[in-house]
Scaffold this active site. Structure first.
Site: not given
Ligand SMILES: *[C@@H]1O[C@H](CO)[C@@H](O)[C@H](O)[C@H]1NC(C)=O
Ligand SMILES: *[C@@H]1O[C@H](CO)[C@@H](O)[C@H](O)[C@H]1NC(C)=O
Ligand SMILES: *[C@@H]1O[C@H](CO)[C@@H](O)[C@H](O)[C@H]1NC(C)=O
Ligand SMILES: *[C@@H]1O[C@H](CO)[C@@H](O)[C@H](O)[C@H]1NC(C)=O
Ligand SMILES: *[C@@H]1O[C@H](CO)[C@@H](O)[C@H](O)[C@H]1NC(C)=O
Ligand SMILES: *[C@@H]1O[C@H](CO)[C@@H](O)[C@H](O)[C@H]1NC(C)=O
Ligand SMILES: CC(=O)N[C@H]1CO[C@H](CO)[C@@H](O)[C@@H]1O
Length: 398
Positions: A171-174
């Site tokens: 869940d890569i959000e940055s």
């Protein structure tokens, strides 16, 4: 007398064995289904999160990504996990010289859920992650570390004790988007899994032996019953949770370069969410799955908010989610089910998870009566099968 009693004992133990088989028929996770339910657990969005085993007590949820491992390189070079009120680096013991919590008390919960055929994976990232890689080799070393801490490897420090998780979720959000494919490919390699990128993808182990006749298989399709905890034959699932705007800014490139088993597309907190029917873009994701994804058999899930409190925007009620689900079951071969953020809010919201699972199973059986969708789970299916007329959505906007 003695003979009689032995006979009676055998008889009763046979009866109770049959009963226990009927009542506890284990349904192994099946990635090919169109009614799977993946629900994040760990972040306590509702403020009343219970133990993991509480949420796997019934047959509703199929996959639990544990949220989150949110720092890749923390104190002492070890990653950091945070499972809110259940286990974190501030309230629980950490391994010496690190900020990595020793949550080994969770091992029994994890194994209990796995024994019911459910997957328990670890989600990396989240909205506030300190994450990312500067090179492929750094990503590969991190994969080795994760493999040893949580999956089939070994380490003197195992945050979940002797439990072996079923895979990973990104869940890569940055951070930077680069090098995630190298990470995923390294995990596949450690697990002896490769996915043939041909149209007819088939899983092979690294020496070229087709594994489809054994326990592993490219679509993550398991021949039920068997992987238990025999780690050498265990299939490790890798999923990602992209935002619905296509392509995803952080994990989009990796999804084209490395084989994932499923994407839990976040159709909330986005302009293309379930609350924006005119911008809803599942068709784009379905087309991507078949034409660009590194795994052409990848499954696409509709990611939804568990309650109006669990997302800034984009929560829609169960009937509305079901309108989308039925449409996807009918139209999109890549459709795999629903993802919810998160377990605590779904439970608090009148068992939103149960409402969706029940309706998804019913509609899948109605749409595909000739496909035995839940082959080895007759008892479970029948009880889950509640056929009710679908209520027309009240919130569906023009
Ligand atoms: C982790 O916690 C368990 C349970 O308290 C303990 O038995 C074990 O020794 C700990 N592991 C390490 C490496 O400190
Ligand atoms: C597909 O697989 C076959 C047999 O394994 C192989 O000969 C062929 O080169 C592959 N095609 C592509 C495009 O990878
Ligand atoms: C290839 O892998 C299979 C399954 O793990 C194993 O049975 C077989 O012996 C291996 N063959 C070689 C040549 O290593
Ligand atoms: C599942 O495995 C069993 C035993 O290995 C085998 O007999 C059966 O054909 C397999 N079923 C499928 C659908 O692959
Ligand atoms: C599975 O794990 C349990 C408990 O950790 C252990 O008792 C059992 O022997 C294991 N079975 C296999 C096949 O490894
Ligand atoms: C992968 O294959 C190697 C070599 O055959 C073997 O030693 C190792 O145990 C396998 N690992 C897994 C996770 O199956
Ligand atoms: C895929 C599969 O194994 N399907 C089987 C499910 O069970 C029915 C009978 O109950 C078989 O006929 C199918 O072949």
């Amino acid at each position: 007398m003695l003979i009689m009693s032995t006979f009676m004992q055998s008889f009763f133990s046979l009866v109770s064995l049959i009963l226990s088989c009927l009542l506890h028929d284990v349904v192994a996770f099946d990635n090919s289904r169109k009614d799977n339910l993946a629900v994040y657990w760990g972040q306590d969005s509702a403020g009343n999160q219970k133990s993991l085993s509480f949420y796997c007590a019934d047959d509703t949820i199929d996959v639990f990504p544990l949220a989150f491992l949110y720092i890749f390189r923390g104190t002492g070079g070890e990653p950091v996990i945070d499972l809110a009120n259940i286990c974190n680096q501030w309230d629980d013991p950490v391994f010496p010289g690190t900020a990595l919590a020793n949550c080994s008390f969770l091992a029994s919960d994890i194994k209990e859920c796995q024994s019911k055929g459910k997957l328990v994976t670890l989600s990396l990232g989240g909205a506030t992650g300190e994450i990312g890689f500067s090179s492929d080799s750094q990503a590969q070393s991190f994969a080795d570390q994760i493999w040893n801490l949580f999956l089939g490897g070994s380490s003197t420090i195992r945050p979940f004790g002797d439990a072996v998780l079923d895979g990973l979720d990104l869940d890569i959000e940055s951070g930077t988007p680069a090098h995630y494919a190298a990470f995923v490919n390294r995990i596949r390699s450690l697990a002896n899994e490769t996915v043939n990128l041909n149209e007819t993808a088939s899983a092979q182990n690294t020496n070229g032996t087709d594994l489809s006749t054994s326990l592993k298989d490219s679509t993550g399709l398991h021949n039920s019953t068997s992987d238990k905890n025999a780690t050498s034959n265990k299939y490790y699932y890798i999923t990602a949770a992209p935002q619905c705007p296509f392509p995803d800014a952080y994990i989009g490139a990796a999804l084209n370069e490395a084989p994932f088993d499923a994407v839990y597309v976040q159709f909330y907190n986005n302009y293309c969410g379930l609350d924006q029917p005119s911008e809803y873009n599942f068709a784009t994701w379905d087309n991507w799955a078949k034409t660009q994804s590194a795994n052409p058999n990848i499954k696409v899930y509709i990611g939804a908010a568990g309650s109006s409190d669990s997302a800034g925007e984009g929560y829609v009620d169960a009937d509305t989610v079901m309108n989308y689900v039925i449409g996807a079951q009918e139209q999109y071969s890549s459709f795999g089910g629903v993802m919810l953020w998160d377990a605590s809010t779904a439970y608090t919201n009148n068992r939103f998870d149960l409402a969706l699972k029940t309706a998804m199973v019913a509609s899948a059986e109605k749409l595909f009566p000739n496909e035995v969708l839940r082959n080895d789970s007759t008892t479970v299916t029948k009880t889950a099968l509640v056929k009710e007329p679908r209520v027309k959505s009240r919130v569906f906007r023009e």
